[in-house]
Design a protein around this motif. Structure first.
Motif, short mmCIF file in Angstrom:
data_model
loop_
_atom_site.label_atom_id
_atom_site.label_comp_id
_atom_site.label_asym_id
_atom_site.label_seq_id
_atom_site.Cartn_x
_atom_site.Cartn_y
_atom_site.Cartn_z
N ASP A 185 38.30 41.12 38.10
CA ASP A 185 39.44 41.21 37.23
C ASP A 185 40.28 42.71 37.89
O ASP A 185 39.63 43.52 38.24
CB ASP A 185 39.08 41.30 35.71
CG ASP A 185 40.25 40.81 34.97
OD1 ASP A 185 41.34 41.00 35.39
OD2 ASP A 185 39.88 40.68 33.62
N LYS A 215 32.84 42.85 34.70
CA LYS A 215 34.17 42.56 34.75
C LYS A 215 35.15 42.73 35.87
O LYS A 215 35.98 42.30 36.51
CB LYS A 215 34.85 42.85 33.26
CG LYS A 215 36.28 42.01 33.14
CD LYS A 215 36.73 42.41 31.88
CE LYS A 215 37.95 41.55 31.27
NZ LYS A 215 38.48 41.87 30.10
N ALA A 216 34.67 44.18 36.23
CA ALA A 216 35.66 44.79 37.23
C ALA A 216 35.58 44.13 38.72
O ALA A 216 36.40 44.20 39.34
CB ALA A 216 35.35 46.20 37.38
N CYS A 255 39.56 46.16 32.40
CA CYS A 255 37.94 46.25 32.52
C CYS A 255 37.60 47.43 31.65
O CYS A 255 36.34 47.95 31.71
CB CYS A 255 37.58 46.39 33.87
SG CYS A 255 38.01 44.96 34.90
N ASP A 300 33.59 48.15 32.11
CA ASP A 300 32.82 47.11 32.22
C ASP A 300 32.81 46.51 33.68
O ASP A 300 33.60 46.29 34.09
CB ASP A 300 33.34 45.70 31.36
CG ASP A 300 32.67 44.61 31.42
OD1 ASP A 300 31.93 44.50 32.48
OD2 ASP A 300 32.71 43.82 30.43
#
Length: 185
Positions: A86, A82-83, A91, A79
């Motif tokens: 996070d 998201k990376a 992810c 993802d």
């Protein structure tokens, strides 16, 4: 999307049949860690950075799934949104390929290989992604007569159909050379 998974799975098999075999014959591999590094390198090289980037893929070694277990090599879909904010390990959207690797000299007991088959069987119950394939990449520097060789998957019953691939290399007494085989469940 299915073609992406198929390409990744077929690439791992090609890497075994051609690249790892060549690396072994050129004396580039020294036990399990260099085999793992070579698998990573050749998978990434054959897939290409553009394919990996365009499909939000990553290849990780020593991928932790809990505090006590690590998978030797995984190919995952990330993802990327998201990376951005996070920890990358959080992810992973999907695990596309799981590879357990063993490279042992002739004195290694079969149990070492069987333990990895059991680990992979455990992973098939733990990771239920539709397109995940599980690979066992085994180099066994022991020589056998052809009628004395069995692949490790053949020792198990009720394997998930089409989900596990054993990549096996061993010495052939008849050919006086290492042979490179692929077995599918």
């Amino acid at each position: 999307m299915e073609s992406i998974y198929k390409k990744i799975h077929e690439t791992i098999i090609e890497v075994w049949r051609y690249d790892i075999k060549s690396d072994y014959n050129l004396h580039f591999l020294l036990r399990e860690d260099t085999l793992k590094n070579a698998m990573y390198y050749h998978i990434r090289n054959r897939l290409g950075d553009t394919f990996i980037k365009d499909n939000h893929l990553a290849i990780f070694t020593e991928y932790a799934i809990d505090t006590s277990q690590k998978i030797d090599l995984v190919v995952v879909k990330l993802d990327v949104e998201k990376a951005r904010n996070d920890y990358l390990g959080n992810c992973v959207e999907e695990i596309i390929a799981i590879v357990e690797i063993k490279y042992k000299k002739q004195s290694a007991a079969e149990k070492i290989f069987i333990d990895d088959v059991n680990k992979i069987l455990n992973y098939t119950n733990k990771f239920k992604f539709e397109y995940t394939k599980f690979f066992l990449a085994f180099i066994r520097e022991r020589y056998f007569y052809e009628d004395g060789v069995t692949n490790f998957l053949s020792k198990f019953e009720d394997l998930p159909s089409g989900k596990i691939v054993e990549l096996l290399s061993y010495g052939s007494i008849e050919e006086d050379d290492m042979v490179w085989k692929v077995f599918k469940s």
